[in-house]
Design an enzyme around this catalytic site. Sequence first.
Site, mmCIF file in Angstrom:
data_model
loop_
_atom_site.group_PDB
_atom_site.id
_atom_site.type_symbol
_atom_site.label_atom_id
_atom_site.label_comp_id
_atom_site.label_asym_id
_atom_site.label_seq_id
_atom_site.Cartn_x
_atom_site.Cartn_y
_atom_site.Cartn_z
ATOM 1 N N TRP A 27 0.870 -1.184 0.000
ATOM 2 C CA TRP A 27 0.000 0.000 0.000
ATOM 3 C C TRP A 27 0.900 1.225 0.000
ATOM 4 O O TRP A 27 1.891 1.286 0.727
ATOM 5 C CB TRP A 27 -0.882 0.040 1.263
ATOM 6 C CG TRP A 27 -2.260 -0.503 1.077
ATOM 7 C CD1 TRP A 27 -2.616 -1.811 1.000
ATOM 8 C CD2 TRP A 27 -3.475 0.263 0.956
ATOM 9 N NE1 TRP A 27 -3.971 -1.919 0.840
ATOM 10 C CE2 TRP A 27 -4.521 -0.670 0.803
ATOM 11 C CE3 TRP A 27 -3.769 1.628 0.961
ATOM 12 C CZ2 TRP A 27 -5.849 -0.275 0.668
ATOM 13 C CZ3 TRP A 27 -5.085 2.015 0.824
ATOM 14 C CH2 TRP A 27 -6.109 1.071 0.664
ATOM 15 N N HIS A 93 -10.502 3.797 9.223
ATOM 16 C CA HIS A 93 -9.467 2.794 9.019
ATOM 17 C C HIS A 93 -8.102 3.254 9.519
ATOM 18 O O HIS A 93 -7.358 2.487 10.109
ATOM 19 C CB HIS A 93 -9.365 2.425 7.534
ATOM 20 C CG HIS A 93 -10.258 1.307 7.168
ATOM 21 N ND1 HIS A 93 -11.582 1.497 6.859
ATOM 22 C CD2 HIS A 93 -10.022 -0.025 7.061
ATOM 23 C CE1 HIS A 93 -12.127 0.327 6.576
ATOM 24 N NE2 HIS A 93 -11.211 -0.603 6.699
ATOM 25 N N PHE A 118 9.819 0.246 14.262
ATOM 26 C CA PHE A 118 8.552 0.844 13.819
ATOM 27 C C PHE A 118 8.843 1.808 12.664
ATOM 28 O O PHE A 118 9.090 2.986 12.866
ATOM 29 C CB PHE A 118 7.901 1.577 14.997
ATOM 30 C CG PHE A 118 6.543 2.154 14.703
ATOM 31 C CD1 PHE A 118 5.437 1.336 14.560
ATOM 32 C CD2 PHE A 118 6.365 3.526 14.578
ATOM 33 C CE1 PHE A 118 4.174 1.864 14.299
ATOM 34 C CE2 PHE A 118 5.108 4.070 14.315
ATOM 35 C CZ PHE A 118 4.017 3.236 14.179
#
Length: 159
Positions: A27, A93, A118
């Site tokens: 994505w 979302h 992260f």
Amino acid sequence: MNRNKTSVLFEGLEGKGLRIGIVKSRWNSKYTDSIAQGVLQACHDHGVEAEDVVELDVPGAYEVMYGAKHLIDTDQVDAVVCIGVLIKGATMHFEYISEAVSQGIKDLNIITGVPVVFGVLTCLDEKQANVRSFGEHNHGYPWGQTAIEMAMLKKKNSL
Ligand code: RBF
């Protein structure tokens, strides 16, 4: 890429012999691909052997935890960078995925004993993602350095 303009200083990084995983979400790949390049550049600059870098693509940011855990469970890595770019949309979302991914990566650090970085941008718009994904502010570079430092710490403590 100006490697001195990161927000944190790294010293004494020695990547030779360390295995670094890069789990990348597809994505928003125009950003995640560039961030992954930043991680790869850091690995190269600090002596990680090309064959010791393990790359794994997953569909979206929600899947990066599973990808990282797979690399850890199959003993392929000494540290992993999870890369994703979340961009706020019209629905909830963004909030749900951001929360799940940040908590999930935290859990992996505690449960697996393998450092998981992260490397997820949580952006309010495309402009924020743009600034942080390219050129001198590509966050992938310091995230790669972070992985190397934490892998060094893990190895030191396991001697
Ligand atoms: N994944 C991302 O990595 N970045 C996003 O900005 C993103 N936005 C999403 C928005 C919606 C409405 C949905 C349904 C999914 C989105 N995903 C995004 C994908 C998500 O991380 C995951 O791949 C899917 O939900 C399947 O588990």
